[in-house]
Design a protein around this motif. Structure first.
Motif, PDB file in Angstrom:
ATOM      1  N   SER A 137      55.134 -50.865 -35.263  1.00  0.00           N
ATOM      2  CA  SER A 137      55.145 -50.113 -36.539  1.00  0.00           C
ATOM      3  C   SER A 137      55.960 -48.824 -36.323  1.00  0.00           C
ATOM      4  O   SER A 137      55.883 -48.092 -35.282  1.00  0.00           O
ATOM      5  N   TYR A 138      56.966 -48.808 -37.131  1.00  0.00           N
ATOM      6  CA  TYR A 138      57.784 -47.421 -36.971  1.00  0.00           C
ATOM      7  C   TYR A 138      56.808 -46.348 -37.078  1.00  0.00           C
ATOM      8  O   TYR A 138      57.101 -45.217 -36.568  1.00  0.00           O
ATOM      9  N   ALA A 139      56.041 -46.372 -38.200  1.00  0.00           N
ATOM     10  CA  ALA A 139      55.341 -44.869 -38.583  1.00  0.00           C
ATOM     11  C   ALA A 139      54.451 -44.838 -37.349  1.00  0.00           C
ATOM     12  O   ALA A 139      54.262 -43.426 -37.015  1.00  0.00           O
ATOM     13  N   ALA A 140      53.631 -45.774 -36.878  1.00  0.00           N
ATOM     14  CA  ALA A 140      52.650 -45.529 -35.938  1.00  0.00           C
ATOM     15  C   ALA A 140      53.583 -44.887 -34.469  1.00  0.00           C
ATOM     16  O   ALA A 140      52.885 -44.073 -33.942  1.00  0.00           O
ATOM     17  N   ARG A 141      54.870 -45.488 -34.226  1.00  0.00           N
ATOM     18  CA  ARG A 141      55.456 -44.902 -33.243  1.00  0.00           C
ATOM     19  C   ARG A 141      55.882 -43.470 -33.405  1.00  0.00           C
ATOM     20  O   ARG A 141      55.838 -42.804 -32.509  1.00  0.00           O
ATOM     21  N   ARG A 142      56.454 -43.117 -34.656  1.00  0.00           N
ATOM     22  CA  ARG A 142      56.564 -41.861 -34.791  1.00  0.00           C
ATOM     23  C   ARG A 142      55.358 -40.902 -34.664  1.00  0.00           C
ATOM     24  O   ARG A 142      55.499 -39.491 -34.133  1.00  0.00           O
ATOM     25  N   ARG A 143      54.358 -41.152 -35.168  1.00  0.00           N
ATOM     26  CA  ARG A 143      53.147 -40.328 -35.177  1.00  0.00           C
ATOM     27  C   ARG A 143      52.954 -40.262 -33.724  1.00  0.00           C
ATOM     28  O   ARG A 143      52.593 -39.110 -33.005  1.00  0.00           O
ATOM     29  N   ALA A 144      52.733 -41.345 -32.826  1.00  0.00           N
ATOM     30  CA  ALA A 144      52.257 -41.234 -31.250  1.00  0.00           C
ATOM     31  C   ALA A 144      53.286 -40.482 -30.519  1.00  0.00           C
ATOM     32  O   ALA A 144      52.977 -39.520 -29.745  1.00  0.00           O
ATOM     33  N   GLU A 145      54.646 -40.303 -30.851  1.00  0.00           N
ATOM     34  CA  GLU A 145      55.620 -39.782 -30.086  1.00  0.00           C
ATOM     35  C   GLU A 145      55.534 -38.247 -30.390  1.00  0.00           C
ATOM     36  O   GLU A 145      55.383 -37.357 -29.534  1.00  0.00           O
ATOM     37  N   SER A 146      55.140 -37.998 -31.750  1.00  0.00           N
ATOM     38  CA  SER A 146      54.990 -36.314 -31.929  1.00  0.00           C
ATOM     39  C   SER A 146      53.421 -35.876 -31.568  1.00  0.00           C
ATOM     40  O   SER A 146      53.533 -34.796 -30.990  1.00  0.00           O
ATOM     41  N   TRP A 147      52.457 -36.725 -31.514  1.00  0.00           N
ATOM     42  CA  TRP A 147      51.476 -36.344 -30.970  1.00  0.00           C
ATOM     43  C   TRP A 147      51.682 -35.977 -29.483  1.00  0.00           C
ATOM     44  O   TRP A 147      50.900 -34.962 -29.078  1.00  0.00           O
ATOM     45  N   HIS A 148      52.250 -36.902 -28.541  1.00  0.00           N
ATOM     46  CA  HIS A 148      52.589 -36.805 -27.238  1.00  0.00           C
ATOM     47  C   HIS A 148      53.256 -35.524 -27.061  1.00  0.00           C
ATOM     48  O   HIS A 148      53.036 -34.614 -26.116  1.00  0.00           O
ATOM     49  N   ALA A 149      54.286 -35.087 -27.752  1.00  0.00           N
ATOM     50  CA  ALA A 149      55.089 -34.192 -27.662  1.00  0.00           C
ATOM     51  C   ALA A 149      54.498 -32.786 -27.948  1.00  0.00           C
ATOM     52  O   ALA A 149      54.875 -31.563 -27.221  1.00  0.00           O
TER      53      ALA A 149
END
Length: 329
Positions: A184-196
């Motif tokens: 999922s694009y949405a899941a990926r963007r949320r996870a990457e931002s959480w990590h960053a």
């Protein structure tokens, strides 16, 4: 049309503007024309209009099903926004995550004489980038920002950043994340931002868990997290998974928010009525849809595709499920 114009006391050009849902008509005049149309039983001849303008005032919509809240809300909002703009919508739900399946849906819609196509690309396909024929206007929703087509989406990264900063600001040493599906694009963007965001705060980045957007998958992830006493803050990728995490924590004897804070994403209607009520991120699907339809109509009327990516800012809704960590944490 001449009869409508005579009854309403306006020109035929004004009637045409009302029929085509143009904005340059006074509201009082518009209502007078619409009233005359109802009295006279006037219905626009869409086939004749298409012959004159080359436009069918119909949009196609390709979606990967309506099982997830985000997809369903986006489809609903786009359909309503299109109707307000004087367009009807034909939708095809694609089950297979392949570029070929999207192309087949694209071909089916173009045969139906649509003026443009909205693709809700909520899932990552089997190819690095989706390539669509260049002769039909396209707007993407929740897709790959590297594509040449204009795209509109909620700022998923901002939403995740708001959640993570909120929990860190309450005093939690780190934030655990139950992410949505890896495709999922949405899941990926949320996870990457959480990590960053954790890295920027010099906080420990814990191991990420994955779900499938369902409450059941959130519950299973919650059972794992509940066995770890150091877990004091959890960011679930959507509200349904947050519900599952909450149930698992409560069953394990963990109080919310006294022992563990939980945040979701989407702000489904039920979130405000849970006990405790759920802190979450609200997406404005109506604004996203309005911008999608606006970009589409611009393409249809000008014949050019703007290289535009528009992100709509979400809002953090703070409720009862978040608080300071326990003193011993």
């Amino acid at each position: 049309m001449a009869d409508v114009a005579a009854m309403a006391g306006v020109s035929s050009q004004t009637v045409s503007r009302v029929v085509n849902n143009r904005s340059n008509v006074e509201e009082e005049t518009r209502q007078r024309v619409l009233s005359a149309m109802r009295v006279l039983g006037y219905r626009p001849n869409t086939a004749a209009r298409a012959l004159v303008t080359g436009q069918f005032r119909t949009l196609g919509l390709i979606s990967f099903g309506l099982g997830s809240f985000g997809n369903a809300r986006t489809v609903d909002a786009v359909t309503k926004a299109a109707q307000r703009a004087g367009y009807t919508v034909n939708m095809i739900a694609v089950e297979s995550q392949t570029e070929r399946a999207v192309h087949e849906a694209f071909d089916q819609l173009t045969v139906q004489a649509v003026d443009g196509i909205v693709v809700i690309e909520a899932q990552i396909l089997d190819t690095p980038a989706l390539r669509l024929p260049p002769d039909v206007p396209v707007v993407m929703a929740d897709g790959d920002v590297s594509l040449r087509h204009p795209m509109v989406d909620t700022d998923q990264a901002l939403g995740a950043r708001l959640v993570t900063r909120h929990l860190l600001g309450l005093g939690h040493e780190t934030v655990w994340h139950v992410a949505g599906p890896e495709d999922s694009y949405a899941a990926r963007r949320r996870a990457e931002s959480w990590h960053a965001t954790l890295k920027e705060a010099d906080a420990t980045v814990p191991q990420m868990l994955f779900g499938d957007w369902s409450a059941a998958s959130g519950y299973e992830a919650g059972r794992v997290l509940a066995r770890r006493p150091g877990v004091t803050a959890v960011f679930a990728g959507n509200d349904q998974m947050a519900l599952g995490v909450m149930r698992a924590m409560i069953q394990a004897g963990r109080r919310i928010p006294e022992d563990v804070s939980i945040v979701g994403f989407d702000d489904i209607e039920e979130s405000a009525y849970l006990s405790p009520s759920l802190t979450t991120v609200r997406q404005d699907f109506d604004v996203v849809a309005e911008r999608i339809v606006s970009l589409m109509i611009d393409q249809i009327e000008t014949g050019t595709a703007p290289a535009a990516t528009a992100f709509v800012a979400p809002q953090l809704i703070v409720r009862e499920s978040t608080g300071a960590p326990p003193p011993t944490a």
